[in-house]
Design an enzyme around this catalytic site. Structure first.
Site, PDB file in Angstrom:
ATOM      1  N   ALA A 155       0.817  -1.219   0.000  1.00 49.39           N
ATOM      2  CA  ALA A 155       0.000   0.000   0.000  1.00 49.39           C
ATOM      3  C   ALA A 155       0.843   1.258   0.000  1.00 49.39           C
ATOM      4  O   ALA A 155       1.862   1.346   0.659  1.00 49.39           O
ATOM      5  CB  ALA A 155      -0.924   0.004   1.224  1.00 49.39           C
ATOM      6  N   CYS A 156       0.379   2.253  -0.750  1.00 49.42           N
ATOM      7  CA  CYS A 156       1.017   3.561  -0.708  1.00 49.42           C
ATOM      8  C   CYS A 156      -0.081   4.615  -0.694  1.00 49.42           C
ATOM      9  O   CYS A 156      -1.241   4.288  -0.527  1.00 49.42           O
ATOM     10  CB  CYS A 156       1.969   3.754  -1.882  1.00 49.42           C
ATOM     11  SG  CYS A 156       1.171   4.064  -3.461  1.00 49.42           S
ATOM     12  N   GLY A 157       0.295   5.866  -0.886  1.00 47.17           N
ATOM     13  CA  GLY A 157      -0.703   6.918  -0.765  1.00 47.17           C
ATOM     14  C   GLY A 157      -1.810   6.801  -1.796  1.00 47.17           C
ATOM     15  O   GLY A 157      -2.967   7.094  -1.536  1.00 47.17           O
ATOM     16  N   ILE A 193      -3.534   3.334   0.991  1.00 49.66           N
ATOM     17  CA  ILE A 193      -3.597   3.062   2.428  1.00 49.66           C
ATOM     18  C   ILE A 193      -5.026   3.025   2.982  1.00 49.66           C
ATOM     19  O   ILE A 193      -5.360   2.127   3.758  1.00 49.66           O
ATOM     20  CB  ILE A 193      -2.679   4.036   3.197  1.00 49.66           C
ATOM     21  CG1 ILE A 193      -1.242   3.725   2.818  1.00 49.66           C
ATOM     22  CG2 ILE A 193      -2.868   3.895   4.700  1.00 49.66           C
ATOM     23  CD1 ILE A 193      -0.189   4.543   3.528  1.00 49.66           C
TER      24      ILE A 193
END
Lengths: 464, 91
Positions: B7-9, B40
């Site tokens: 997960a990232c922004g 996220i």
């Protein structure tokens, strides 16, 4: 000179589905990627472009009519669809400038570091798309590749300056060592943040009230778990609810409104996934550049250039990511002169405040206030630039009959606007403006680093 | 078969870069895997299926699944530590 322009015009004549994959494959080979990986990477980027066009077609087929309805039936002057940085980045890579921005920017960065004008290794090739937007906007008004690249480079130069100067602060607030943020879309956050910071300090001294500035660790988590906020953060729910509500406001019947809701949910869900495919195509080049970087990194004075996203984990930013959503919607409705319907950017509000948070050193009140004010100028500039950016998108193949598009996130349009305006005024004005920025940056940076090194040396001498 | 959330922004850029590194690590270690890439806020919807979460920044809340910060794969620093953590959790 004319030869260069003609060459690129012919290249563009191939259309982005051929031109961009071709350039990406060639660049890959130049960076010593295996030929088969380079070709596959190029084709994958092309697939990403196809996918993005599919996702954007939802805008013209379904969201454009809503915008029309809002203007004609609801008397709201909201006729621009915000497709977000997600779509803007894909569009940027599909332009001629986009196709060559990667080697140009890497070369520029290597030169800047070599002549001591920067300590940042800006190898985040994904984010070069910001400079491609600047370049494409200038190309639109000048039809000259050289001027366009010059504007893009000037944009990159001033970003490097801010990245180097803010690196210590960035490392302090994010807690990640050795990095800086040479992100093309945060210029507005740096400038506005540094203007406001002394003002806030001044106000803070006059009205000492410690209660207001205490936003501790708990709020972020509690807010994230609040059911309503969970819903609006999920693109599926947000899209469906927002689309349906807008449909009704625009006077569409029940069936059409709910269909619009579905269309918006589809758009918000599909677009990032299509752009992700584009990014996968860039991975071989990215890995090659990383290798190059680690070889150069013998000198550990250099900062590793990172994406704006590393600031998202901070508690203040997490809070604002959520609170900003209703704020942006309300602002869009009440700011006079705004034409943009915030849609895709609602999911990206964190990005719009992450560097403000760094400037304000994590203080919630200041960051929230700055973000809100910056939203207002973002809305106005995005509205103003909408016709141009739509044209650029159309020229690179995006088909729209109904919709004007723009983006409230990414920060790019604000940074690109001065260059666009300068070149639109006259080629000479743009040229002088860009050159002043490039040369000015180099000079200022070299002085800055010389002084910094001298200070370090005198410290060491004193210790001895 | 291990399921890993990366997960990232946004779920687009940084997580794509990390997943390439993670794929390599898992293939080298012969761990059969499925990777889910998301943003996220979306982690929660995939939480029940996952054995591990790798994120680009410190997660603000606890999930029922162990998590590792994977930013080291991009900066190049501490990537060995992250790699060890990941292999430990998945074996």
């Amino acid at each position: 000179m004319a030869f260069i322009n003609e060459f690129f015009a012919n290249l563009a004549g191939l259309g982005k589905y051929l031109m961009v994959p071709l350039m990406i494959a060639i660049i890959g080979v130049l960076f010593k990627v295996n030929v088969d990986k380079a070709i596959k990477g190029g084709i994958t980027v092309g697939i990403g472009l196809f996918g993005l066009d599919l996702a954007l077609s939802i805008v013209s087929d379904y969201l454009g009519p809503v915008a029309n309805g809002l203007v004609t039936k609801a008397n709201l002057n909201l006729d621009v669809v915000d497709v977000g940085w997600q779509a803007l980045s894909g569009i940027a890579f599909g332009t001629q400038i986009g196709a060559m921005i990667i080697p140009v920017m890497i070369l520029f960065n290597v030169i800047m570091v070599t002549i001591g004008a920067s300590r940042t290794m800006n190898v985040d090739i994904w984010n070069f798309w910001h400079y491609a937007v600047t370049g494409s906007l200038v190309y639109f008004v000048t039809n000259n590749i050289l001027y366009s690249l010059l504007a893009a480079i000037a944009h990159a130069a001033i970003i490097l300056l801010f990245a180097d100067r803010t690196a210590p602060r960035v490392q302090e607030v994010t807690g990640i060592p050795g990095i800086s943020i040479p992100h093309g879309g945060v210029l507005d956050q740096w400038i506005f943040g540094f203007i406001m910071e002394p003002i806030y300090n001044f106000i803070g001294k006059r009205f000492r009230n410690d209660k207001k500035t205490k936003v501790g660790g708990g709020q972020g988590k509690k807010l994230q778990e609040n059911a309503i906020f969970k819903i609006i953060q999920d693109p599926i729910y947000l899209g469906f609810i927002l689309g349906t509500v807008l449909g009704f406001i625009a006077g569409q019947g029940a069936k059409t409104s709910f269909t619009t809701g579905m269309a918006m949910a589809a758009f918000l869900y599909l677009t990032p996934r299509m752009v992700k495919i584009l990014m996968e195509g860039l991975l071989p080049i990215n890995q090659a550049v990383q290798k190059m970087r680690s070889k150069m990194d013998g000198n550990s004075d250099l900062y590793i250039g990172m994406d704006n996203a590393v600031g998202l984990g901070h508690n203040t930013v997490m809070l604002i990511t959520v609170i900003a959503i209703p704020i942006l919607i309300v602002l869009a409705a009440i700011v006079p002169g705004n034409r943009v319907i915030p849609i895709a950017s609602l999911a990206a509000c964190g990005y719009c405040s992450s560097m403000l948070n760094v400037v304000h050193k994590g203080k919630f009140g200041r960051t929230l206030f700055s973000t809100t004010i910056l939203f207002i100028s973002t809305l106005l500039i995005a509205s103003y630039m909408a016709p141009v950016i739509t044209e650029v998108a159309i020229l690179s193949g995006f088909e729209t009959e109904y919709a004007l598009i723009s983006s409230l996130s990414g920060g790019t349009l604000i940074a690109a606007a001065p260059f666009f305006l300068a070149f639109r005024f006259s080629n000479t004005a743009g040229l002088i403006f860009s050159l002043i920025i490039i040369v000015g940056t180099i000079v200022l940076q070299r002085i800055y680093f010389k002084n910094k090194d001298q200070q370090e040396e005198t410290k060491e001498v004193k210790q001895v | 078969m291990k399921t890993i959330i990366i997960a990232c922004g946004s779920g687009i850029a940084t997580s794509t870069m990390i997943s390439a590194n993670v794929e390599e690590i898992l293939n080298d270690a012969n761990i059969a895997h499925e990777i889910i890439q998301c943003s996220i806020p979306e982690i929660e919807s995939y939480e029940s299926r996952a054995d591990l979460i790798i994120s680009t920044s410190q997660l603000q809340r606890e999930y029922s699944v162990p998590s590792v910060v994977g930013i080291g794969f991009i900066t190049g620093k501490d990537s060995e530590e992250a790699k060890k953590e990941i292999l430990e959790i998945l074996s």
